[in-house]
Design an enzyme around this catalytic site. Structure first.
Site, PDB file in Angstrom:
ATOM      1  N   LYS A  33     -10.099  -3.429  -4.450  1.00  0.00           N
ATOM      2  CA  LYS A  33     -10.866  -2.183  -4.352  1.00  0.00           C
ATOM      3  C   LYS A  33      -9.940  -0.982  -4.488  1.00  0.00           C
ATOM      4  CE  LYS A  33     -14.020  -4.438  -1.231  1.00  0.00           C
ATOM      5  NZ  LYS A  33     -13.986  -4.995   0.120  1.00  0.00           N
ATOM      6  N   LYS A  84      -3.813  -8.335  -9.403  1.00  0.00           N
ATOM      7  CA  LYS A  84      -4.858  -8.841  -8.503  1.00  0.00           C
ATOM      8  C   LYS A  84      -6.023  -7.857  -8.432  1.00  0.00           C
ATOM      9  CE  LYS A  84      -5.258  -8.185  -4.182  1.00  0.00           C
ATOM     10  NZ  LYS A  84      -5.404  -8.060  -2.727  1.00  0.00           N
ATOM     11  N   LYS A 128       0.839  -1.203   0.000  1.00  0.00           N
ATOM     12  CA  LYS A 128       0.000   0.000   0.000  1.00  0.00           C
ATOM     13  C   LYS A 128       0.872   1.249   0.000  1.00  0.00           C
ATOM     14  CE  LYS A 128      -4.220  -2.018   1.718  1.00  0.00           C
ATOM     15  NZ  LYS A 128      -4.722  -2.773   2.846  1.00  0.00           N
TER      16      LYS A 128
HETATM   17  P1  TYM Z   1     -10.988  -7.586   1.854  1.00  0.00           P
HETATM   18  O1  TYM Z   1     -12.204  -6.772   2.058  1.00  0.00           O
HETATM   19  O2  TYM Z   1      -9.814  -6.956   1.183  1.00  0.00           O
HETATM   20  O3  TYM Z   1     -11.336  -8.884   1.047  1.00  0.00           O
HETATM   21  C1  TYM Z   1     -12.375  -9.733   1.466  1.00  0.00           C
HETATM   22  C2  TYM Z   1     -12.061 -11.155   1.049  1.00  0.00           C
HETATM   23  O4  TYM Z   1     -11.920 -11.219  -0.366  1.00  0.00           O
HETATM   24  C3  TYM Z   1     -10.688 -11.835  -0.694  1.00  0.00           C
HETATM   25  N1  TYM Z   1     -10.162 -11.219  -1.929  1.00  0.00           N
HETATM   26  C4  TYM Z   1      -9.774 -11.922  -2.997  1.00  0.00           C
HETATM   27  N2  TYM Z   1      -9.763 -13.251  -3.248  1.00  0.00           N
HETATM   28  C5  TYM Z   1      -9.312 -13.638  -4.459  1.00  0.00           C
HETATM   29  N3  TYM Z   1      -8.895 -12.761  -5.421  1.00  0.00           N
HETATM   30  C6  TYM Z   1      -8.895 -11.424  -5.207  1.00  0.00           C
HETATM   31  N4  TYM Z   1      -8.510 -10.588  -6.167  1.00  0.00           N
HETATM   32  C7  TYM Z   1      -9.354 -10.952  -3.945  1.00  0.00           C
HETATM   33  N5  TYM Z   1      -9.488  -9.704  -3.399  1.00  0.00           N
HETATM   34  C8  TYM Z   1      -9.987  -9.906  -2.157  1.00  0.00           C
HETATM   35  C9  TYM Z   1      -9.766 -11.525   0.485  1.00  0.00           C
HETATM   36  O5  TYM Z   1      -8.690 -12.443   0.529  1.00  0.00           O
HETATM   37  C10 TYM Z   1     -10.725 -11.650   1.625  1.00  0.00           C
HETATM   38  O6  TYM Z   1     -10.869 -12.997   2.017  1.00  0.00           O
HETATM   39  N6  TYM Z   1      -8.336  -8.083   5.983  1.00  0.00           N
HETATM   40  C11 TYM Z   1      -9.548  -8.562   5.370  1.00  0.00           C
HETATM   41  C12 TYM Z   1     -10.784  -8.284   6.204  1.00  0.00           C
HETATM   42  C13 TYM Z   1     -10.700  -8.877   7.564  1.00  0.00           C
HETATM   43  C14 TYM Z   1     -10.671 -10.268   7.893  1.00  0.00           C
HETATM   44  C15 TYM Z   1     -10.589 -10.327   9.300  1.00  0.00           C
HETATM   45  C16 TYM Z   1     -10.714 -11.430   7.135  1.00  0.00           C
HETATM   46  C17 TYM Z   1     -10.637  -8.193   8.743  1.00  0.00           C
HETATM   47  N7  TYM Z   1     -10.564  -9.055   9.765  1.00  0.00           N
HETATM   48  C18 TYM Z   1     -10.539 -11.568   9.965  1.00  0.00           C
HETATM   49  C19 TYM Z   1     -10.651 -12.660   7.804  1.00  0.00           C
HETATM   50  C20 TYM Z   1     -10.561 -12.723   9.195  1.00  0.00           C
HETATM   51  C21 TYM Z   1      -9.665  -7.850   4.040  1.00  0.00           C
HETATM   52  O7  TYM Z   1      -8.979  -6.910   3.779  1.00  0.00           O
HETATM   53  O8  TYM Z   1     -10.601  -8.256   3.248  1.00  0.00           O
END
Ligand code: TYM
Length: 338
Positions: A207, A204, A125
Site C-alpha cells: 500500500k 513487493k 520505511k
Molecule cells: P498489512 O496490512 O501490511 O498486510 C496484511 C497481510 O497481507 C500480507 N501481504 C502480502 N503477502 C504477500 N505479498 C505481498 N506483496 C503482501 N503485502 C501484504 C501481509 O504479510 C499480511 O499478512 N502488521 C500487519 C497487520 C497486523 C497483524 C497483527 C498481522 C497487525 N497485527 C497480528 C498478524 C498478526 C500488516 O502490516 O499487515
C-alpha cells in the site's frame, strides 16, 4: 531472534489469528498472501479463528479520520464479500480490544530495545523517506500483543510479516522467562505459493509503495493499472526466459498451472505463436474481472447495508475481547499487577 522456545501457556486448542491494516484498499498481495488463507482455513480446520482490521496500526500513517473510518468498513466488507464465514471465524476491529495496549506495555517492560531496533520493516520505511513516529517504532510490540492476547498458535501472513512474528516469539519468551508460563508461542503460517506477491513495478506489492492493485478494481481503472505493469521493449517473437517476465508472475496468481505452463512455454519458444505483452495484459484483465466478479457484486450489496457489517463487527468484538481480557488478567496476575 528466535530466543528460547517458551512452554505453551494454558489451553491446547489451535487458534489462528491474523490482521490486515486499514491504511489503504486491500490489494492482490493482501489477498493471495493472507486473506485467501483466512477465508479458506476455517473451512478446512475447525479450530478457532480470529481475523481483525488493524486500525490502531493504520494510525501510524493515517491522518484523515473520515478516510480511516471508511477504510475500516471497506476492509470488513472485503472479508465478508470474499466469503469469510463469520459463524466459524471471528471478524473484529483491533480498536475494540483496548487490552492489547496493556499487553504491549507488559511486553515492553521485559523485552530488549534491540529487538525493535532490528525490525526490517521499520528501517525500510525510513529508507523510503517516511518520517518515523514513536508508534511506527513500537509497531511490532503492538503486533506481538495482538497475537499473544488470544493464545494464538498460528499466524497466517505474507513473508514480510515473518520477522514480526519472530519478535512476538522473543517478547513472549522474555516475559515468560521472568514470570512463568503466561504467553503461548505463535508460529507463522505462509501461503505455499504466494507469500511475496510482486507489485506493478516488480518490487513487493505494498500500500505504501504506490505499486498495488485493489482487489475489486474493474473496467478502465483496472486496464490502466494493468497497463502500468513493468515490461521491456523486446518483440513478441523473441524467445524469452519466463522467469524474468513480471506479467507471467501476475498470470500465475490466476491461471491454473497447466494453462500458466503453456503461456510460459510459448514465451520461451518465441516465434510467430508467442504471446506479446499486450496479449498477456488482456488475459490478466479478463482473469481478474472473472475471479472477483461474484465478490464484487456481494461487496455492492454489503455497502448498502452498513448495519449488518456493524452487527458482525460488534459480535466479533465481544468474543475477541473476552479472550483478550482473560489473557491480560493472567499476565497481570503473573507480574504482580493484581
Ligand atoms: P498489512 O496490512 O501490511 O498486510 C496484511 C497481510 O497481507 C500480507 N501481504 C502480502 N503477502 C504477500 N505479498 C505481498 N506483496 C503482501 N503485502 C501484504 C501481509 O504479510 C499480511 O499478512 N502488521 C500487519 C497487520 C497486523 C497483524 C497483527 C498481522 C497487525 N497485527 C497480528 C498478524 C498478526 C500488516 O502490516 O499487515
Amino acid at each position: 531472534m528466535n530466543a528460547a522456545t517458551t512452554p505453551s501457556a494454558p489451553g491446547k486448542a489451535r487458534t489462528y489469528l491474523s490482521g490486515v491494516q486499514s491504511s489503504g484498499l486491500p490489494h492482490l498481495g493482501n489477498y493471495f498472501g493472507a486473506i485467501r488463507q483466512h477465508i479458506e482455513l476455517p473451512l478446512t480446520d475447525p479450530a478457532e479463528h480470529f481475523y481483525f482490521i488493524a486500525d490502531y496500526h493504520a494510525l501510524t500513517t493515517s491522518r484523515d479520520p473520515e478516510e480511516l473510518r471508511e477504510r475500516v468498513r471497506e476492509t470488513a466488507v472485503t472479508y465478508l464479500a470474499l466469503g469469510l464465514d463469520v459463524e466459524r471465524a471471528t471478524l473484529f476491529r483491533q480498536s475494540d480490544v483496548p487490552e492489547v495496549h496493556e499487553i504491549t506495555w507488559l511486553l515492553s517492560c521485559t523485552g530488549g530495545m534491540g529487538l525493535l531496533e532490528r525490525a526490517v520493516s521499520f528501517k525500510e520505511k525510513i529508507e523510503r523517506g517516511l518520517k518515523p513516529n514513536i508508534g511506527l517504532f513500537l509497531y511490532p510490540a503492538l503486533m506481538a500483543a495482538d497475537i499473544l492476547a488470544y493464545d494464538t498458535t498460528f499466524v497466517p501472513v505474507g513473508a514480510d510479516q515473518v520477522q514480526h512474528i519472530e519478535i512476538a516469539q522473543d517478547l513472549a519468551a522474555s516475559f515468560n522467562a521472568i514470570y512463568g508460563d503466561v504467553f503461548r508461542r505463535p508460529e507463522a503460517l505462509l501461503s505455499r505459493e504466494h507469500s511475496k506477491v510482486p507489485g506493478l513495478d516488480g518490487q513487493k506489492m505494498s500500500k505504501s509503495y504506490g505499486n498495488s492493485l485493489w482487489i475489486f478494481e474493474t473496467g478502465k481503472l483496472l486496464s490502466k493499472a494493468v497497463g502500468r505493469i513493468a515490461t521491456d521493449s523486446r518483440p513478441p517473437e523473441e524467445p524469452k526466459d519466463p522467469a524474468g517476465i513480471l506479467l507471467l508472475d501476475f498470470l500465475k496468481l490466476f491461471l491454473d498451472p497447466e494453462d500458466h505452463g503453456q503461456w510460459c512455454a510459448r514465451t520461451l519458444a518465441g516465434g510467430p505463436g508467442a504471446p506479446g505483452y499486450g496479449h498477456m495484459k488482456q488475459r490478466l484483465i479478463q482473469a481478474i474481472e472473472e475471479r472477483f466478479a461474484p465478490a464484487r457484486a456481494r461487496r455492492e450489496e454489503l455497502l448498502k447495508d452498513p448495519a449488518e457489517v456493524d452487527r458482525v463487527l460488534a459480535r466479533g468484538a465481544l468474543k475477541a475481547r473476552a479472550r483478550a481480557v482473560a489473557v491480560r488478567d493472567r499476565a497481570f496476575r503473573a507480574c504482580g499487577l493484581r
